[in-house]
Design a protein around this motif. Structure first.
Motif, PDB file in Angstrom:
ATOM      1  N   ALA A 151       0.861  -1.183   0.000  1.00 34.85           N
ATOM      2  CA  ALA A 151       0.000   0.000   0.000  1.00 34.85           C
ATOM      3  C   ALA A 151       0.894   1.229   0.000  1.00 34.85           C
ATOM      4  O   ALA A 151       1.884   1.278   0.730  1.00 34.85           O
ATOM      5  CB  ALA A 151      -0.914   0.015   1.225  1.00 34.85           C
ATOM      6  N   VAL A 152       0.571   2.190  -0.831  1.00 29.46           N
ATOM      7  CA  VAL A 152       1.329   3.436  -0.898  1.00 29.46           C
ATOM      8  C   VAL A 152       0.548   4.498  -0.135  1.00 29.46           C
ATOM      9  O   VAL A 152      -0.492   4.978  -0.603  1.00 29.46           O
ATOM     10  CB  VAL A 152       1.551   3.879  -2.357  1.00 29.46           C
ATOM     11  N   LEU A 153       1.015   4.838   1.063  1.00 25.92           N
ATOM     12  CA  LEU A 153       0.351   5.876   1.840  1.00 25.92           C
ATOM     13  C   LEU A 153       0.720   7.249   1.274  1.00 25.92           C
ATOM     14  O   LEU A 153       1.792   7.415   0.693  1.00 25.92           O
ATOM     15  CB  LEU A 153       0.766   5.786   3.309  1.00 25.92           C
ATOM     16  N   PRO A 154      -0.147   8.231   1.433  1.00 24.76           N
ATOM     17  CA  PRO A 154       0.167   9.569   0.899  1.00 24.76           C
ATOM     18  C   PRO A 154       1.428  10.133   1.547  1.00 24.76           C
ATOM     19  O   PRO A 154       1.543  10.145   2.771  1.00 24.76           O
ATOM     20  CB  PRO A 154      -1.066  10.401   1.258  1.00 24.76           C
ATOM     21  N   PHE A 194      -5.237   6.433   0.795  1.00 20.68           N
ATOM     22  CA  PHE A 194      -5.273   7.845   1.148  1.00 20.68           C
ATOM     23  C   PHE A 194      -6.246   8.129   2.293  1.00 20.68           C
ATOM     24  O   PHE A 194      -6.237   9.216   2.860  1.00 20.68           O
ATOM     25  CB  PHE A 194      -5.630   8.695  -0.078  1.00 20.68           C
ATOM     26  N   ALA A 195      -7.088   7.161   2.642  1.00 20.87           N
ATOM     27  CA  ALA A 195      -7.994   7.352   3.777  1.00 20.87           C
ATOM     28  C   ALA A 195      -7.228   7.481   5.083  1.00 20.87           C
ATOM     29  O   ALA A 195      -7.752   8.009   6.067  1.00 20.87           O
ATOM     30  CB  ALA A 195      -8.974   6.188   3.859  1.00 20.87           C
ATOM     31  N   PHE A 196      -5.969   7.007   5.097  1.00 20.93           N
ATOM     32  CA  PHE A 196      -5.162   7.068   6.316  1.00 20.93           C
ATOM     33  C   PHE A 196      -4.298   8.323   6.374  1.00 20.93           C
ATOM     34  O   PHE A 196      -3.429   8.441   7.230  1.00 20.93           O
ATOM     35  CB  PHE A 196      -4.297   5.811   6.428  1.00 20.93           C
ATOM     36  N   LYS A 197      -4.538   9.244   5.472  1.00 23.19           N
ATOM     37  CA  LYS A 197      -3.775  10.485   5.454  1.00 23.19           C
ATOM     38  C   LYS A 197      -3.987  11.259   6.745  1.00 23.19           C
ATOM     39  O   LYS A 197      -5.109  11.513   7.169  1.00 23.19           O
ATOM     40  CB  LYS A 197      -4.213  11.332   4.255  1.00 23.19           C
ATOM     41  N   LEU A 439     -11.974   0.815   0.962  1.00 22.96           N
ATOM     42  CA  LEU A 439     -12.569   2.071   1.410  1.00 22.96           C
ATOM     43  C   LEU A 439     -13.067   2.924   0.243  1.00 22.96           C
ATOM     44  O   LEU A 439     -13.437   4.086   0.435  1.00 22.96           O
ATOM     45  CB  LEU A 439     -11.564   2.868   2.252  1.00 22.96           C
ATOM     46  N   TYR A 440     -13.087   2.342  -0.965  1.00 20.19           N
ATOM     47  CA  TYR A 440     -13.608   3.045  -2.142  1.00 20.19           C
ATOM     48  C   TYR A 440     -15.134   2.957  -2.101  1.00 20.19           C
ATOM     49  O   TYR A 440     -15.723   1.901  -2.301  1.00 20.19           O
ATOM     50  CB  TYR A 440     -13.053   2.426  -3.418  1.00 20.19           C
ATOM     51  N   PRO A 469     -13.966   0.885  11.522  1.00 20.57           N
ATOM     52  CA  PRO A 469     -12.970   1.691  12.251  1.00 20.57           C
ATOM     53  C   PRO A 469     -12.461   2.889  11.458  1.00 20.57           C
ATOM     54  O   PRO A 469     -12.051   3.889  12.045  1.00 20.57           O
ATOM     55  CB  PRO A 469     -11.836   0.687  12.517  1.00 20.57           C
ATOM     56  N   SER A 470     -12.500   2.791  10.136  1.00 24.91           N
ATOM     57  CA  SER A 470     -12.021   3.899   9.302  1.00 24.91           C
ATOM     58  C   SER A 470     -13.129   4.881   8.955  1.00 24.91           C
ATOM     59  O   SER A 470     -12.864   5.924   8.366  1.00 24.91           O
ATOM     60  CB  SER A 470     -11.420   3.351   8.001  1.00 24.91           C
ATOM     61  N   MET A 471     -14.385   4.558   9.300  1.00 16.49           N
ATOM     62  CA  MET A 471     -15.513   5.436   8.971  1.00 16.49           C
ATOM     63  C   MET A 471     -16.468   5.575  10.157  1.00 16.49           C
ATOM     64  O   MET A 471     -17.658   5.281  10.043  1.00 16.49           O
ATOM     65  CB  MET A 471     -16.289   4.887   7.767  1.00 16.49           C
ATOM     66  N   PRO A 472     -16.004   6.005  11.314  1.00 17.98           N
ATOM     67  CA  PRO A 472     -16.910   6.117  12.470  1.00 17.98           C
ATOM     68  C   PRO A 472     -17.977   7.186  12.245  1.00 17.98           C
ATOM     69  O   PRO A 472     -17.674   8.298  11.822  1.00 17.98           O
ATOM     70  CB  PRO A 472     -15.964   6.500  13.619  1.00 17.98           C
TER      71      PRO A 472
END
Length: 725
Positions: A151-154, A194-197, A439-440, A469-472
């Protein structure tokens, strides 16, 4: 006594030296410990600031206080003849020697153990350069994950100007796209990565969410015409840094940097590539200023709002003006124009938007027909054209063959497959898409819809829990949960969640649609007629007895070419079948021609073909009735073969059996539909005229009474009066 002599006597120099060495040792140890736990970079920065702030305090303390046999006293309160600073000094000397020895041990461990597990992380220029000198063929001895996945994080924007963040995002995305072109390498999608930006989450949690074993992260510092990019590849399982490197380049070389980083990562993952696959890593070149504008435009496009899309148009026009040979800029200009139509996010009439987009698509194709973004733009354009579904599919398939990570192209492809009636392929594309990019949101929404219609509620719930957990408290996730509750026949609970989603994000079409769906099944027709989407309002107006208003609205929608089914169904089921037949035959000379524009399992719908059959039955055209019935049966059987298990399919099948003169088969299917949770406020025979043949049948009336009982249970949960039947 001189100041220097007094500083020596009070051991200020020794304290300063001891503090500096101890602080350095603490930082070295913490760097190893924090790295193992995957701690964010700000933790180490905070430690450095605290330790630096402590040095002057330690020096002041050494000057102002003295350690005596009775404890710590202020220096001015100690008799000089009784001072033991010389003894304290010797203790400090021994402590300094001990700390230095510990430092030597840490250095030796870092040197010799580090060579076995890979280079150290790039925490700055020196460490990045050092690790860079060790990367290359020797670094291939690093452990390789069982599955090649990354995975390529921003990348973090380290430039002085926060507005340069689009550039660091763009660099990350281009590297991601380069890696995505490699066969057998799983690359997490942009949306999910990119959701983890800006999120300081444990890398193991990120890896688990994205389903990858390696993470690429880094930073970008842009200054004038120069750029420094630092990248590091981390193994998720144990936090080991497999590779790190720093690149100092002129901006004209930014494409070479992207390719260089992508190639280095592939080496670390030991990807066994063919020569052709290595060549696929080459980025499309452009003028650096034009490329800068292109990256900023793409960031604006991702936001998907009218102001940001209009801003992207201006930026892309500038990019094209600077570099008229850069095909991806034309492709994104076409995509942006289509997104700005009045059927999506903008106000441009659809026909005008399509005409404008075609101009940019042609220019892009002329420049580079094999660029994946160009192919994706072409596919999106063709997909919106009646009878051009096959061309859209061909272009989108080719785009994804070159770059499998184009998530929008994947979503457009599944839609094109569905429109062509190739449902199994549509679902397969969606399942691959959400596995790569969980997460798309469009992918999650579409695959959830297919799963619930197939009765695979557990799969839908598992996906929701995976991304929760990524969309509370996210309106999108609330809407997904609402759809699962609707499919489980828990309509009141589903409607509450849909309304909560709409409150969090008002005027959002999918949220409005979800609320409308709940209003429809719970019989809230007045509210639906005011708030629903056109097709929902048509049903509500018919149920309220406002037939002429319903027909007028249905005619308007049919005139746009998007929804002809609502008009055909309304006319056929409200005693005006002749008008339905006239509408059909004025536009299509055969049902083959109709299906070419509106495939049975795509934009046409089995329900509309059933309404066409009813219209021909009521107008006495036996040949056309038989043709429509055969097509409907084929569509129903294909849906069953696909595993569809919703409550609407057996209802349609019941209507089909009624038209064939099989009331017993129809009643059995209606019983199945109600068992699965189907409810409607109107009488079934009022909504589907073919079922009037069953009116008065005790079994039919019992099925309808059971349906209304469920309806009123749901209405009671919503605090509504029972629906009067």
């Amino acid at each position: 006594m001189s100041l220097v002599a007094e500083l020596k006597r009070r051991n200020v120099f020794r304290v300063g030296l001891a503090y500096a060495i101890a602080a350095w040792l603490i930082m070295q140890v913490l760097e190893i410990v924090l790295e193992s736990f995957g701690s964010p970079a700000w933790v180490m920065k905070t430690v450095i600031v605290v330790l630096a702030a402590g040095l002057p305090l330690a020096l002041i303390f050494a000057w102002a206080f003295e350690l005596t046999p009775e404890g710590i006293k202020r220096e001015k309160d100690v008799d000089r003849t009784q001072s033991i600073t010389h003894k304290t000094g010797r203790k400090l000397d021994r402590m300094i020697i001990a700390v230095l020895a510990a430092a030597v041990v840490v250095l030796l461990v870092d040197r010799f153990m580090g060579s076995q597990i890979g280079p150290a992380p790039a925490t700055g220029t020196a460490s990045a350069s050092k690790s860079g000198s060790d990367s290359g063929s020797e670094a291939q001895g690093n452990p390789v994950p069982a599955e090649k996945s990354v995975a390529v994080l921003p990348f973090v924007n380290m430039s002085s100007d926060p507005e340069q963040e689009y550039f660091s995002d763009g660099i990350s995305e281009e590297i991601l796209n380069s890696l995505a072109r490699v066969r057998d390498l799983k690359v997490a999608g942009r949306t999910s990565s990119f959701a983890f930006k800006g999120e300081n989450k444990d890398l193991r949690e990120i890896g688990q969410t994205l389903g990858v074993e390696n993470i690429l992260e880094g930073s970008v510092r842009k200054s004038g015409t120069k750029v420094r990019i630092t990248a590091q590849l981390i193994q998720v399982g144990d936090g080991f840094h497999l590779w790190s490197e720093s690149y100092d380049r002129e901006l004209d070389d930014v494409f070479a940097i992207q390719d260089e980083i992508a190639s280095a990562i592939l080496e670390q993952l030991k990807a066994h590539l063919l020569d052709g696959e290595r060549a696929a890593l080459a980025s499309t070149r452009a003028n650096s200023e034009a490329y800068d504008l292109y990256l900023l435009a793409k960031q604006r496009i991702y936001v998907r709002s009218k102001p940001t899309l209009e801003s992207a148009v201006d930026l892309l026009d500038q990019a094209i003006g600077i570099d008229p040979q850069y095909a991806p800029a034309y492709a994104q200009r076409a995509i942006t124009t289509l997104l700005l139509s009045d059927e999506d996010y903008g106000t441009i009439p659809a026909e005008k938007a399509e005409a404008q987009a075609l101009t940019y698509v042609k220019q892009a194709v002329d420049l580079d027909p094999e660029d994946p973004e160009v192919l994706a733009a072409s596919g999106l354009y063709q997909m919106n054209r009646p009878g051009k579904t096959d061309e859209a599919i061909a272009a989108l398939e080719r785009a994804l063959e070159i770059n499998p990570n184009l998530v929008n192209a994947s979503n457009w492809l599944q839609a094109a497959y569905a429109r062509a009636g190739r449902i199994e392929e549509a679902v397969e594309v969606l399942e691959t898409l959400v596995e790569r990019d969980p997460l798309y949101r469009p992918g999650v929404a579409n695959v959830t819809s297919w799963w619930v219609n197939r009765g695979q509620i557990d799969k839908a719930r598992a996906l929701i829990e995976r991304i929760r957990p990524s969309m509370p408290n996210d309106p999108f996730l609330l809407r997904m949960e609402s759809s699962v509750l609707y499919a489980s026949a828990e309509y009141a609970k589903g409607l509450r969640l849909a309304e909560k989603a709409l409150a969090l994000r008002p005027n959002h079409y999918p949220n409005q649609d979800a609320v409308g769906q709940g209003l429809l099944v719970t019989g809230q027709y007045e509210r639906l007629a005011a708030e629903g989407h056109p097709w929902q309002r048509i049903i509500a107006l018919q149920a309220l007895g406002r037939l002429e208003e319903a027909i007028l609205l249905a005619q308007q929608e049919a005139g746009k070419g998007d929804d002809v089914g609502s008009l055909i169904g309304l006319l056929a089921n409200s005693g005006r079948p002749e008008e339905a037949v006239e509408f059909i035959e004025d536009r299509w000379d055969s049902l083959d021609a109709y299906e070419a524009d509106y495939p049975l399992l795509g934009g046409g719908g089995v329900d509309t073909m059933l309404d066409i059959a009813l219209a021909y039955s009521l107008t006495g055209n036996q040949a056309r009735f038989d043709d429509a019935m055969a097509r409907t049966r084929n569509g129903l059987d294909r849906l069953y073969a696909m595993g569809m298990q919703n409550d609407f399919l057996p209802l349609l099948d019941a209507v089909w059996h009624t038209l064939t003169g099989d009331p017993n088969g129809a009643l059995e299917l209606l019983d199945t539909a109600v068992d699965r949770g189907f409810i409607a406020a109107a009488r079934l025979s009022d909504a589907w005229a073919a079922l009037k043949a069953l009116d008065g049948d005790p079994e039919f009336e019992g099925i309808q009474a059971r349906m209304w009982e469920h309806l009123n249970e749901e209405r009671a949960e919503l605090g509504l009066e029972p629906y009067l039947t």
